[in-house]
Design an enzyme around this catalytic site. Structure first.
Site: not given
Ligand code: ADP
Ligand code: MG
Length: 412
Positions: A34, A204, A367, A391
């Site tokens: 990043r 998840k 990520g 996200g």
């Protein structure tokens, strides 16, 4: 959206909101992707005689007020050092976010110099739901500079002071990273070449259900087809909730039982929309979640009690590679196994390799997925685009408006 490259910045101070939220192990940066991705915009501004103040967050500081958070960290110190190395010039780290130290640095820096503000999440106002509270911090940030450049794609889905409120107070434009990310995501949502295959993994299912819904046309009555995938390959921790919804045994694997109704609905929608959903047909399991746990292959979709699925098995790797074989567009988010443990990384490697053989637009988002891919030593051109925003890219694919992008699009 205005481009930072078109702004006149000579002799001006530019506040760049970047995404420097790198994974850390203790005080060490484990993947500086990043930071590297933020360099083109910073270099461009410096080369055009701007003074550049970078604003970014790191981790999730804890505490009720500024003092507690600043004392607990994490500080952006290691990021400032790495940024300085990569830029080949000093980077002054302010002792605060938008206080006395930042003000002194901002008012004394010269053209071509770079400063980094401390972790913006030390300021509880950054993430406040209260517009006035965020507005006060935004005012202090805006006072540091003449111009705002939004280049932190990974934070664009957050309605935070430095992402959403500050650009509204200054002339603003989008940096090169944001423009590149949005360009690619727009291709995925407007007219992907088909077959369009999406691979979803990660821990998840609740994180990814909204994007699954959009990819299978949930709630749209089959109206808008542009962003609907042709095939959805589901692996990683989220696969067990899908398998359980189909009546399979998942043993001790991570399961979000409360999500089974939504998963069942998504499977029904996929069926109606003609989206092929492909689930694991075998697994690599262990009796505990640990790097040194003994890996064992379970043939077939069911996992016995006392065992947890930590990676896709060899038959699933082949099946996924076949299902990716004819793809013309691929989006991949979330590792299909616990790649951090070498004994359970084969599935992630196999998926990465299969995607690298696809000719067409291939996008990796997330990520952890991006970090996994960078560690695999695949050729640099193995993917069309590795997104820095997990996200943010998911919310874009869900069809939601990203507050940071909306602010950059607003007229001043
Ligand atoms: P990304 O950051 O790419 O969006 P996520 O954050 O959704 O990905 O998920 C990444 C995590 O999912 C990784 O830490 C990985 O270990 C975990 N994971 C993958 N497969 C499993 C599994 N079978 N059981 C538990 N965790 C898993
Ligand atoms: Mg993640």
């Amino acid at each position: 959206m205005k481009r930072a490259e078109d702004l006149d910045v000579a002799g001006r101070t530019v506040l760049v909101r970047a995404d420097l939220n790198v994974p850390m192990d203790g005080g060490a940066i484990t993947d500086d992707g990043r930071i590297r991705a933020s360099l083109p915009t910073i270099r461009d501004l410096l080369g055009r005689e701007a003074a550049v103040i970078v604003c970014a967050h790191l981790g999730r500081p804890k505490g009720d007020d500024y003092a507690a958070r600043a004392a607990g960290g994490p500080s952006l110190r290691p990021v400032a050092d790495r940024l300085a190395e990569l830029l080949g010039q000093p980077v002054t780290l302010a002792a605060d976010v938008a206080g006395e130290s930042a003000r002194v640095i901002a008012s004394t820096m010269a053209a071509g110099e770079v400063a980094l503000l401390e972790n913006v999440r030390f300021e509880p106002a950054e993430t406040s739901k209260d517009d006035d509270v965020r507005g006060e911090l935004a005012g202090r940030l805006a006072a540091l500079a003449d111009v705002y450049v939004g280049d932190g794609f990974g934070a664009m889905h957050r309605k935070h002071a430095s992402v959403y409120d500050t650009p509204l107070l200054l002339p603003h434009a989008a940096g090169q990273l944001v423009l590149a990310e949005v360009g690619v995501l727009r291709q995925l949502t407007s007219s992907p070449a088909r077959p369009y295959v999406v691979v979803l993994g990660g821990a998840k299912v609740s994180d990814k259900l909204a994007v699954v819904g959009n990819l299978v046309g949930l709630g749209r009555g089959g109206g808008v087809r542009a962003s609907i995938a042709d095939r959805l390959l589901i692996a990683g921790g989220m696969a067990y909730t899908f398998l359980a919804a189909q009546g399979h045994q998942v043993g001790d694997s991570i399961l979000q039982a409360e999500q089974i109704p939504q998963v069942t609905a998504a499977l029904a929608d996929a069926d109606k929309a003609g989206v092929e959903v492909v689930l694991p047909v075998d697994h690599v399991v262990a009796d505990r979640f640990a790097a040194d746990a003994e890996p064992e292959v379970v043939h077939g979709p069911d996992i016995p009690d006392g065992k947890m699925g930590l990676d896709i098995g060899p038959a699933t790797r082949q099946l996924f590679a076949r299902k990716l074989g004819d793809a013309k567009t691929v989006f991949w988010n979330g590792p299909p196994g616990v790649f951090e443990f070498p004994a359970f990384a084969a599935g992630t490697l196999a998926v990465a390799e299969a995607i690298s053989h696809v000719t067409g637009l291939t996008v990796v988002g997330g990520g952890d997925s991006a970090a996994a891919v960078r560690h695999l030593n695949l050729p640099a051109d193995a993917f069309t685009h590795i997104s820095t925003g997990g996200g943010a890219s998911l919310e874009y694919l869900e069809g939601r408006e990203l507050p940071g992008l909306a602010a950059l699009e607003a007229e001043t």
